[in-house]
Design an enzyme around this catalytic site. Structure first.
Site, PDB file in Angstrom:
ATOM      1  N   LYS A  96      22.297  45.182  44.953  1.00 18.45           N
ATOM      2  CA  LYS A  96      23.660  45.223  45.292  1.00 18.45           C
ATOM      3  C   LYS A  96      24.567  45.082  44.143  1.00 18.45           C
ATOM      4  O   LYS A  96      25.456  45.721  43.794  1.00 18.45           O
ATOM      5  CB  LYS A  96      23.958  44.125  46.392  1.00 18.45           C
ATOM      6  CG  LYS A  96      25.436  44.286  46.588  1.00 18.45           C
ATOM      7  CD  LYS A  96      25.717  43.207  47.726  1.00 18.45           C
ATOM      8  CE  LYS A  96      25.929  41.544  47.213  1.00 18.45           C
ATOM      9  NZ  LYS A  96      27.131  41.134  46.514  1.00 18.45           N
ATOM     10  N   ARG A 116      35.316  40.982  47.360  1.00 20.37           N
ATOM     11  CA  ARG A 116      36.076  40.700  45.876  1.00 20.37           C
ATOM     12  C   ARG A 116      35.542  41.537  44.964  1.00 20.37           C
ATOM     13  O   ARG A 116      36.184  41.656  43.977  1.00 20.37           O
ATOM     14  CB  ARG A 116      35.692  39.360  45.985  1.00 20.37           C
ATOM     15  CG  ARG A 116      35.923  38.233  46.932  1.00 20.37           C
ATOM     16  CD  ARG A 116      35.670  36.961  46.417  1.00 20.37           C
ATOM     17  NE  ARG A 116      36.076  36.495  45.028  1.00 20.37           N
ATOM     18  CZ  ARG A 116      37.255  35.910  44.903  1.00 20.37           C
ATOM     19  NH1 ARG A 116      37.784  35.549  45.935  1.00 20.37           N
ATOM     20  NH2 ARG A 116      37.723  35.469  43.712  1.00 20.37           N
ATOM     21  N   CYS A 141      37.976  32.343  49.306  1.00 23.36           N
ATOM     22  CA  CYS A 141      36.745  32.859  49.407  1.00 23.36           C
ATOM     23  C   CYS A 141      35.632  31.773  50.227  1.00 23.36           C
ATOM     24  O   CYS A 141      35.913  30.528  50.036  1.00 23.36           O
ATOM     25  CB  CYS A 141      35.965  33.343  48.315  1.00 23.36           C
ATOM     26  SG  CYS A 141      34.430  33.726  48.401  1.00 23.36           S
ATOM     27  N   PRO A 198      38.783  32.094  41.052  1.00 30.77           N
ATOM     28  CA  PRO A 198      39.672  32.889  40.300  1.00 30.77           C
ATOM     29  C   PRO A 198      39.311  33.959  39.497  1.00 30.77           C
ATOM     30  O   PRO A 198      38.164  34.111  39.402  1.00 30.77           O
ATOM     31  CB  PRO A 198      40.416  31.705  39.386  1.00 30.77           C
ATOM     32  CG  PRO A 198      39.221  30.896  39.242  1.00 30.77           C
ATOM     33  CD  PRO A 198      38.416  31.052  40.354  1.00 30.77           C
ATOM     34  N   ILE A 199      40.268  34.803  39.112  1.00 30.84           N
ATOM     35  CA  ILE A 199      40.014  35.900  38.287  1.00 30.84           C
ATOM     36  C   ILE A 199      40.666  35.847  36.969  1.00 30.84           C
ATOM     37  O   ILE A 199      41.004  36.689  36.501  1.00 30.84           O
ATOM     38  CB  ILE A 199      40.168  37.322  38.820  1.00 30.84           C
ATOM     39  CG1 ILE A 199      41.493  37.358  39.505  1.00 30.84           C
ATOM     40  CG2 ILE A 199      38.892  37.594  40.018  1.00 30.84           C
ATOM     41  CD1 ILE A 199      41.862  38.705  39.634  1.00 30.84           C
ATOM     42  N   ASP A 200      41.276  34.719  36.648  1.00 28.56           N
ATOM     43  CA  ASP A 200      42.001  34.543  35.400  1.00 28.56           C
ATOM     44  C   ASP A 200      41.176  34.972  34.059  1.00 28.56           C
ATOM     45  O   ASP A 200      41.888  35.269  33.069  1.00 28.56           O
ATOM     46  CB  ASP A 200      42.276  32.978  35.194  1.00 28.56           C
ATOM     47  CG  ASP A 200      41.013  32.144  35.260  1.00 28.56           C
ATOM     48  OD1 ASP A 200      40.246  32.112  36.048  1.00 28.56           O
ATOM     49  OD2 ASP A 200      40.828  31.081  34.332  1.00 28.56           O
ATOM     50  N   LEU A 201      39.820  34.758  34.093  1.00 29.03           N
ATOM     51  CA  LEU A 201      39.106  35.284  32.986  1.00 29.03           C
ATOM     52  C   LEU A 201      39.119  36.540  32.657  1.00 29.03           C
ATOM     53  O   LEU A 201      39.247  37.313  31.603  1.00 29.03           O
ATOM     54  CB  LEU A 201      37.746  34.726  32.826  1.00 29.03           C
ATOM     55  CG  LEU A 201      37.668  33.098  32.805  1.00 29.03           C
ATOM     56  CD1 LEU A 201      36.348  32.658  33.103  1.00 29.03           C
ATOM     57  CD2 LEU A 201      38.547  32.377  31.631  1.00 29.03           C
ATOM     58  N   ASP A 232      22.949  32.558  43.828  1.00 26.91           N
ATOM     59  CA  ASP A 232      22.718  33.403  45.199  1.00 26.91           C
ATOM     60  C   ASP A 232      21.297  32.974  45.780  1.00 26.91           C
ATOM     61  O   ASP A 232      20.900  33.773  46.910  1.00 26.91           O
ATOM     62  CB  ASP A 232      22.566  35.042  44.790  1.00 26.91           C
ATOM     63  CG  ASP A 232      24.036  35.396  44.086  1.00 26.91           C
ATOM     64  OD1 ASP A 232      25.106  34.562  44.642  1.00 26.91           O
ATOM     65  OD2 ASP A 232      24.070  36.535  43.764  1.00 26.91           O
ATOM     66  N   ILE A 274      27.871  26.336  40.041  1.00 24.53           N
ATOM     67  CA  ILE A 274      28.618  27.727  39.801  1.00 24.53           C
ATOM     68  C   ILE A 274      29.797  27.763  40.734  1.00 24.53           C
ATOM     69  O   ILE A 274      30.978  27.989  40.462  1.00 24.53           O
ATOM     70  CB  ILE A 274      27.707  28.892  40.261  1.00 24.53           C
ATOM     71  CG1 ILE A 274      26.306  28.939  39.238  1.00 24.53           C
ATOM     72  CG2 ILE A 274      28.490  30.389  39.831  1.00 24.53           C
ATOM     73  CD1 ILE A 274      26.854  29.095  37.795  1.00 24.53           C
ATOM     74  N   ARG A 309      26.288  43.118  54.351  1.00 30.04           N
ATOM     75  CA  ARG A 309      26.952  43.527  53.201  1.00 30.04           C
ATOM     76  C   ARG A 309      25.873  43.511  51.965  1.00 30.04           C
ATOM     77  O   ARG A 309      26.318  44.045  51.121  1.00 30.04           O
ATOM     78  CB  ARG A 309      28.141  42.354  52.759  1.00 30.04           C
ATOM     79  CG  ARG A 309      29.396  42.357  53.670  1.00 30.04           C
ATOM     80  CD  ARG A 309      30.233  41.094  53.161  1.00 30.04           C
ATOM     81  NE  ARG A 309      30.360  41.240  51.753  1.00 30.04           N
ATOM     82  CZ  ARG A 309      31.213  40.658  50.952  1.00 30.04           C
ATOM     83  NH1 ARG A 309      31.575  39.444  51.368  1.00 30.04           N
ATOM     84  NH2 ARG A 309      31.377  40.877  49.654  1.00 30.04           N
TER      85      ARG A 309
HETATM   86  N1  EPU Z   1      35.473  32.278  37.483  1.00 32.40           N
HETATM   87  C1  EPU Z   1      36.421  31.668  36.932  1.00 32.40           C
HETATM   88  N2  EPU Z   1      37.606  32.676  36.298  1.00 32.40           N
HETATM   89  C2  EPU Z   1      37.288  33.822  36.333  1.00 32.40           C
HETATM   90  C3  EPU Z   1      35.861  34.354  36.868  1.00 32.40           C
HETATM   91  C4  EPU Z   1      34.918  33.539  37.241  1.00 32.40           C
HETATM   92  O1  EPU Z   1      36.967  30.504  36.894  1.00 32.40           O
HETATM   93  O2  EPU Z   1      37.962  34.394  36.251  1.00 32.40           O
HETATM   94  C5  EPU Z   1      34.560  31.059  37.754  1.00 32.40           C
HETATM   95  C6  EPU Z   1      34.092  31.103  39.109  1.00 32.40           C
HETATM   96  O3  EPU Z   1      34.895  30.598  40.223  1.00 32.40           O
HETATM   97  C7  EPU Z   1      32.662  30.697  39.239  1.00 32.40           C
HETATM   98  C8  EPU Z   1      32.210  31.072  38.107  1.00 32.40           C
HETATM   99  O4  EPU Z   1      33.324  31.333  37.139  1.00 32.40           O
HETATM  100  O5  EPU Z   1      32.953  29.295  39.251  1.00 32.40           O
HETATM  101  C9  EPU Z   1      30.897  32.324  38.013  1.00 32.40           C
HETATM  102  O6  EPU Z   1      31.753  33.234  38.498  1.00 32.40           O
HETATM  103  P1  EPU Z   1      31.355  34.911  38.360  1.00 32.40           P
HETATM  104  O7  EPU Z   1      32.703  35.443  38.027  1.00 32.40           O
HETATM  105  O8  EPU Z   1      30.054  34.808  37.628  1.00 32.40           O
HETATM  106  O9  EPU Z   1      31.244  35.303  39.746  1.00 32.40           O
HETATM  107  P2  EPU Z   1      31.341  36.888  40.346  1.00 32.40           P
HETATM  108  O10 EPU Z   1      31.386  37.747  39.304  1.00 32.40           O
HETATM  109  O11 EPU Z   1      32.631  36.833  41.147  1.00 32.40           O
HETATM  110  C10 EPU Z   1      28.940  37.655  40.786  1.00 32.40           C
HETATM  111  C11 EPU Z   1      28.037  37.932  41.909  1.00 32.40           C
HETATM  112  C12 EPU Z   1      27.818  36.782  42.850  1.00 32.40           C
HETATM  113  C13 EPU Z   1      27.096  35.779  42.273  1.00 32.40           C
HETATM  114  C14 EPU Z   1      27.970  35.316  41.036  1.00 32.40           C
HETATM  115  C15 EPU Z   1      27.285  34.373  40.117  1.00 32.40           C
HETATM  116  C16 EPU Z   1      28.743  40.354  42.061  1.00 32.40           C
HETATM  117  C17 EPU Z   1      29.407  41.545  42.549  1.00 32.40           C
HETATM  118  N3  EPU Z   1      28.591  39.142  42.646  1.00 32.40           N
HETATM  119  O12 EPU Z   1      30.160  37.138  41.400  1.00 32.40           O
HETATM  120  O13 EPU Z   1      27.070  37.328  44.100  1.00 32.40           O
HETATM  121  O14 EPU Z   1      27.043  34.664  43.204  1.00 32.40           O
HETATM  122  O15 EPU Z   1      28.315  36.517  40.241  1.00 32.40           O
HETATM  123  O16 EPU Z   1      25.966  34.661  39.865  1.00 32.40           O
HETATM  124  O17 EPU Z   1      28.091  40.771  41.137  1.00 32.40           O
HETATM  125  C18 EPU Z   1      26.390  37.519  46.152  1.00 32.40           C
HETATM  126  O18 EPU Z   1      25.601  38.566  45.876  1.00 32.40           O
HETATM  127  O19 EPU Z   1      26.235  36.746  47.187  1.00 32.40           O
HETATM  128  C19 EPU Z   1      27.392  36.770  45.390  1.00 32.40           C
HETATM  129  C20 EPU Z   1      28.405  36.075  45.792  1.00 32.40           C
END
Ligand code: EPU
Length: 420
Positions: free
Chosen positions: A24, A94, A118, A124-127, A307, A329, A399
């Site tokens: 996925k 998301r 969530c 957040p998506i600040d990065l 996960d 995480i 999902r």
């Molecule tokens: N984070 C920030 N700022 C950002 C982005 C992330 O602070 O701009 C933080 C997050 O809050 C978290 C950490 O960085 O504490 C890691 O988050 P990440 O961005 O890696 O997560 P994601 O990209 O939103 C993906 C998977 C998730 C999985 C995580 C961690 C996809 C579509 N989703 O999410 O999958 O848990 O990486 O490996 O790839 C799932 O499949 O059940 C699922 C939640």
């Protein structure tokens, strides 16, 4: 609304063979990457799960066309009709944020709803935003929507403050069409990120990994069509491996990528299960009735995946002794704990740790699934909980897991989907 009804059995031993689906979290960015070119992108080994439907709906709303044929999808986005990802779709998934980088890189504009809270943490998506700004995008937040604009993105050095999977994916896609060279430091190197880079390179991108977490992207003017076989789902595979360990089962998992499973396999072996690699894409699991307690800490790949945390917790409720699970995480990813306690588990959450005391005999009850992996954990627990377990709100499960009840039934479980 539907629910799952499981008739659990403490003596259950799953056996036989089961085929895993495509990942996925690899197909979602691959579909978003179709926005980077006017030519056809053909993806195979796609999982038939709700999140894939959601991102395909988003592509269609933006003006793209797609066709699904069995486990293959062909996508074409010659031009776009809209540059907006609505709140409705972003709230449903998301990962819709993955269209931000491609839209701004190819069309110079993107409007994407800001994901709100969530079930598993603040997320957040600040990065993503800071990275795109480094590449020259102008970004503002208006009425709950991120508005991003750029004439043409320019290569830059971007160092992620924290490893982010979809953040790295958004930046790889954006940098692929930027003018000049981008260096991405402290990238997430999850297999799904690497698989996206492989697809982008097939489309004509110039991405190289300089070391374990640094990518160099030499921007190109245009990307073209490509065909790509999506990697298999390592989290679905891990979930079924835990099912084998938990039920002292003995079965074969086909269509897997064993090389992506090292940490999970290591932890399963430490718990007493036998896991063998059978050729290039199969694994055999044989569980033991004597499960050993152990501590687990989640971390970015190649560490133990967040996960898989909920599913492993279920296994540890059946271990002799105390295990400590540390979630590093996400800040609220223990919503399954209260539901597992309803089934008879002894688990106490202390900050980012869950202390699991085993072995506890589980008994069936009515529970609510609150997020995708929490739902999978409840299914696993239901298999070995005596009597009937009813799992409500299984839309979370759908999902990310393709026909989980059929796959488990094929291994001998008694599990049914019924109308709620
Ligand atoms: N984070 C920030 N700022 C950002 C982005 C992330 O602070 O701009 C933080 C997050 O809050 C978290 C950490 O960085 O504490 C890691 O988050 P990440 O961005 O890696 O997560 P994601 O990209 O939103 C993906 C998977 C998730 C999985 C995580 C961690 C996809 C579509 N989703 O999410 O999958 O848990 O990486 O490996 O790839 C799932 O499949 O059940 C699922 C939640």
């Amino acid at each position: 609304m539907e629910k799952l009804v499981i008739r659990g059995d403490r003596e259950l031993r799953l056996s036989g063979e089961v085929r895993m689906s495509g990942a996925k979290n690899a197909i979602l960015p691959a579909i978003a990457a179709s926005l980077l070119t006017s030519e056809e992108i053909r993806l195979s080994n796609i999982p038939r799960v709700k999140d894939v439907e959601t991102i395909l709906t988003l592509i269609a709303e933006l003006g793209g066309a797609y066709q699904v044929d069995g486990d293959t999808v062909s996508l074409r986005v010659p031009k776009i009709r809209s540059d907006e990802a609505s709140y409705e779709l972003v709230r449903a998934m998301r990962a819709s944020i993955l269209v931000l980088g491609p839209l701004v890189a190819r069309f110079g504009k993107a409007v994407v709803a800001l994901p709100g809270g969530c079930a598993i943490g603040s997320r957040p998506i600040d990065l993503h935003i800071a990275g795109l700004q480094k590449l020259g995008a102008t970004i503002s937040l208006e009425h709950g929507y991120i508005q991003a604009q750029a004439d043409r993105l320019r290569g830059a050095v971007v160092e992620f403050e924290k490893k982010t999977v979809t953040g790295t994916e958004n930046l790889l896609m954006a940098a692929a069409l930027a003018k000049g060279e981008t260096i991405l430091k402290n990238c997430a190197r999850e297999p799904e990120v690497v698989d996206l880079a492989v697809l982008l390179n097939k489309m004509g991108a110039k991405i190289e990994w300089l070391d374990a977490d640094t990518a160099r992207v030499r921007g190109v003017r245009e990307l073209g069509g490509a065909a790509h076989d999506i990697i298999s789902d390592r989290i679905e595979t891990g979930t079924f491996l835990v099912a084998g360990a938990l039920t002292a089962g003995d079965f074969l998992l086909r269509n897997v990528c064993p090389e992506h499973m090292a940490t999970v396999i290591e932890k399963l072996r430490a718990s007493g299960a036998i896991v063998e690699i059978e050729g290039e894409n199969a694994l055999r699991v044989a569980g033991s009735r004597e499960v050993k307690a152990q501590d687990i800490m989640t971390s970015p790949y190649p560490g133990f995946p967040t996960d898989m945390q909920a599913q492993f917790m279920v296994l540890l409720t059946q271990a002799t002794g105390t295990s400590i699970i540390t979630e590093t995480i996400f800040d609220r990813r223990f919503s399954h704990v209260n539901e597992l306690v309803r089934l008879g588990a002894s688990i106490e959450v202390q900050g980012d740790k869950a202390v699991v005391k085993g072995k506890t005999l589980l008994s069936g009850a009515e529970v609510i699934a609150t997020d995708l992996r929490a739902s999978a954990a409840l299914v696993l627990a239901g298999l070995v909980a005596a009597g009937e377990t009813t799992i409500n709100e299984i839309e979370h499960l759908d999902r990310g897991y393709e026909r989980i009840e059929e796959k488990l039934r094929g291994l001998g479980a008694s599990i049914e989907r019924v109308k709620a």
